[in-house]
Design a protein around this motif. Structure first.
Motif: not given
Ligand SMILES: *Cc1c(COP(=O)(O)O)cnc(C)c1O
Length: 246
Positions: A43, A45, A89, A228-230, A237
């Motif tokens: 992820v 973003k 997503i 789903r790994v950010g 972030r």
């Protein structure tokens, strides 16, 4: 583009990815599953195109973004990564369906028949088949997008009529708990919901997209086929850009 200083350089991304893959293997082993059955979606973003490229160079191919506009800007720098798969997503407004159908391989956040219809028309126009997941809202948090479990049968029936969409399965973002064990019942619920929907529709619905950086082990143990790994890959972030758009 906001990046927590020093946290998303290529070296840290490589090391983070290795750690995530190790955690995935251990969880799969505990559950008696093969790690290869579980897809890792990075992820990206709020992180810049360079971070995505660094992850790609470490072997990542599936990426998740939560804003159409943000991905449109970044994608112009990544057109050469032809074998990567881009997932939307985040919540999608109907008026951006056309752009989303052009920019993404799969929209993981479909939560209404109206949106599905718009995406179907847009996919047709693009001359492509678009993958979709239904996003299910489990728990009663008002801020979360997604359709309720009760709406699933009607949504599934609606999508059977749409020739340009491929329904892969279900996605959820459960309520946040520090303790991943408290999230486990939601993962189990999504799996049961998928099984029920597959029975009702006579379709396969193989995809269960659930589990994020802090709780994906429990998700894998409960049957996740995609996590789903950010932050676990790209680092922290910046808070200000982390918010879901209105
Ligand atoms: C941001 C996000 C993630 C990743 O969360 P992390 O805690 O950073 O791993 C996963 N799924 C969705 C829908 C997101 O918006």
């Amino acid at each position: 583009m906001s990046v927590a200083a020093g946290r998303s350089d290529a070296k840290s991304i490589a090391a983070n990815l290795e750690r995530v893959r190790e955690r995935m293997s251990r969880a799969a082993e505990r559950a008696g599953r093969r790690a290869e059955e579980i897809a890792l979606i990075a992820v990206s973003k709020t992180f810049p195109a360079e971070a995505i490229r660094a992850a790609y160079e470490c072997g990542m191919r599936g990426f998740g973004e939560n804003r159409v506009q943000e991905w449109e800007t970044k994608s112009s720098k990544l057109g050469d990564l032809r074998d990567a798969t881009w997932h939307l997503i985040g919540h999608l407004q109907s008026n951006k369906a056309k752009k989303a159908a052009r920019l993404f391989h799969r929209v993981d956040s479909v939560d209404s028949a109206e949106l599905a219809k718009k995406l179907d028309a847009a996919a047709k126009e693009e001359g492509k088949r678009l993958g979709v997941l239904f996003e299910v809202k489990l728990g009663a948090e008002e801020s979360k997008s997604g359709a309720s479990p009760q709406e699933m049968p009607a949504l599934a029936a609606a999508i059977c009529e749409l020739a340009n969409l491929d329904l892969g399965g279900l996605m959820t973002v459960p309520p946040f708990f520090e303790d991943a064990e408290r999230v486990r019942p939601y993962f189990r619920q999504l799996r049961e919901l998928r099984d029920d929907l597959a029975r009702r529709t006579g379709r396969d619905l193989p995809v269960l997209s659930m589990g994020m950086s802090h709780d994906f082990e429990a998700a894998i143990e409960e049957g996740a086929t995609e996590i789903r790994v950010g932050t676990g890959i790209f680092g922290a972030r910046m808070k200000a850009t982390d918010a879901t758009p209105p």
